[in-house]
Design a protein around this motif. Sequence first.
Motif, PDB file in Angstrom:
ATOM      1  N   PRO A  41       0.839  -1.179   0.000  1.00  0.00           N
ATOM      2  CA  PRO A  41       0.000   0.000   0.000  1.00  0.00           C
ATOM      3  C   PRO A  41       0.879   1.234   0.000  1.00  0.00           C
ATOM      4  O   PRO A  41       1.961   1.244   0.587  1.00  0.00           O
ATOM      5  N   HIS A  62      -0.752  -6.687  -5.424  1.00  0.00           N
ATOM      6  CA  HIS A  62      -0.962  -6.005  -4.147  1.00  0.00           C
ATOM      7  C   HIS A  62      -1.562  -6.946  -3.120  1.00  0.00           C
ATOM      8  O   HIS A  62      -2.174  -7.957  -3.458  1.00  0.00           O
ATOM      9  N   HIS A 100      -3.741   3.877  -2.393  1.00  0.00           N
ATOM     10  CA  HIS A 100      -3.294   2.940  -3.412  1.00  0.00           C
ATOM     11  C   HIS A 100      -3.218   3.653  -4.760  1.00  0.00           C
ATOM     12  O   HIS A 100      -4.074   4.480  -5.080  1.00  0.00           O
TER      13      HIS A 100
END
Length: 503
Positions: free
Chosen positions: A74, A260, A197
């Motif tokens: 993040p 991610h 993000h």
Amino acid sequence: MASKLPDATKGLGAGAIDVEDGSGAGAGGKKVTGRWPGFVHFFFVLTVVTCALVYAPRFLSPTVPVDFLGPRQPSSGRAAAVQGRSLDALVLDNQVNSPCASMGGHGICCDRSDFNTDVCFMAGDVRTDAASLSFLLFAPQAPNGTASANATVAEKEERVQPYTRKWEKHLMANIQEVRLRPARPDEADAQPCQVRHDAPALGMTAGGYTGNLFHAFNDGFLPAWLTVQHLRRRVVLAVLAYNPWWAGTFRELVSGLSDHHVIDLLHDKRTHCFPGAIVGTRFHGILAVEPARTKDNRTLVDFHDFLAGAYKDDSTPQQQQKPRRRPRLGLYSRKGTRMIENEAAVARLAESVGFDVSILETANGAPLSSEYAAVSACDVLVGVHGADLTKLLFLRPRRAALLQIAPMGVPHVARGCYEKATAMMEMHYEQYDAAANESSLVRKYPADDVVLRDPEAATRERGWDLTARVYLGGQNVSLDLGRFGDTLRKLHSRALRLPAAGP
């Protein structure tokens, strides 16, 4: 047509994916490693209902600006890093003929025209609100950081349940509803970004029927791949009903979709900020990818290639085409219902025809990566109708063959599940329809009973319950070795004319 997915921790351990649940110190939160639970459920009736339906979806296509998309981290601390920098336009929706194509770089748009699924898009300053399970769209900011005087946001709040079976009301009652709404001006201070993000979010669910292998792929991962494959892993998965078993079982696929960490949407109470969001996934049909519906003309072979990458299939085309004296046949060994009662004799028959035979056990606790390796090495995959045949997606496109054994009473349903997908993989499909004398039902019903004499008439008279209870849940098969041998010889002859499937 149930297949219980592995319920052991064999081969997993710390290899499971990480998830952000919002606990712990720091912006990154606590990373929770996925584990397997001690049980999973059977859903064979639900799978067969899916195979019996006809689908006709349509799709959308907004864009949002995105800057750098970092790998599995993040980007807190970069709250306004994208301001004043050159941004690329990122296409959120890869589908053609999109009703939301003109929404521009800021707004909310939903496509609810598809029978199976609703998909909503948000472009702009998008933030999560955990308390209301919402994605909020904030007005564009002026250079001084205040809301632009000309800023407008969509007026209508949208709600969507991100699962691809919206027609199945009793199931959808258990799928959480996500809200997408414009933020009020006074909410900006109340919703400061705690984790920012640089990639858009995909709101999806790990719930529904994902305890069944067929549904995990058909309802879950194939639609998710269809929705975000063009983003090339530059997307953050925001998952409802997140659970460690799902994360452990499908960790390679989750990592293949996104660079991610996964966000546990129900339990992460922080405010996550994105340059856009997609809530819901696209659906093209049963294990289907329709190239004409994607801007980059993707096919089911491309999805196979995604699986090959996820499961680390590093064999080269030269290795894949290495000549081998005997083609390899994988035979699925079922337990419980729809078993092949003379399985050992069938295996010996296949050996005598000229195959090297591998007995593939179902629900054996092996990770899917090892299942991929075993199936992808086969020239022919054989099994009685069931969820394990979903692994046809692991076979080598353009060379392998699927032989589906359809018990009495379910040939049409069996064909509907897997024939089209096999064709989309450019492979050969063969179906062996078991006759009455090959069914264990001959030991339960008199010869003149309609159940044996005319299964279609029996189904019309007694309804779906008969199919589920008797034809799917109440019979095994004992194959006629002479008739089945003819089918095997035909497939063996075909396999000899093609390069071997495995190294």
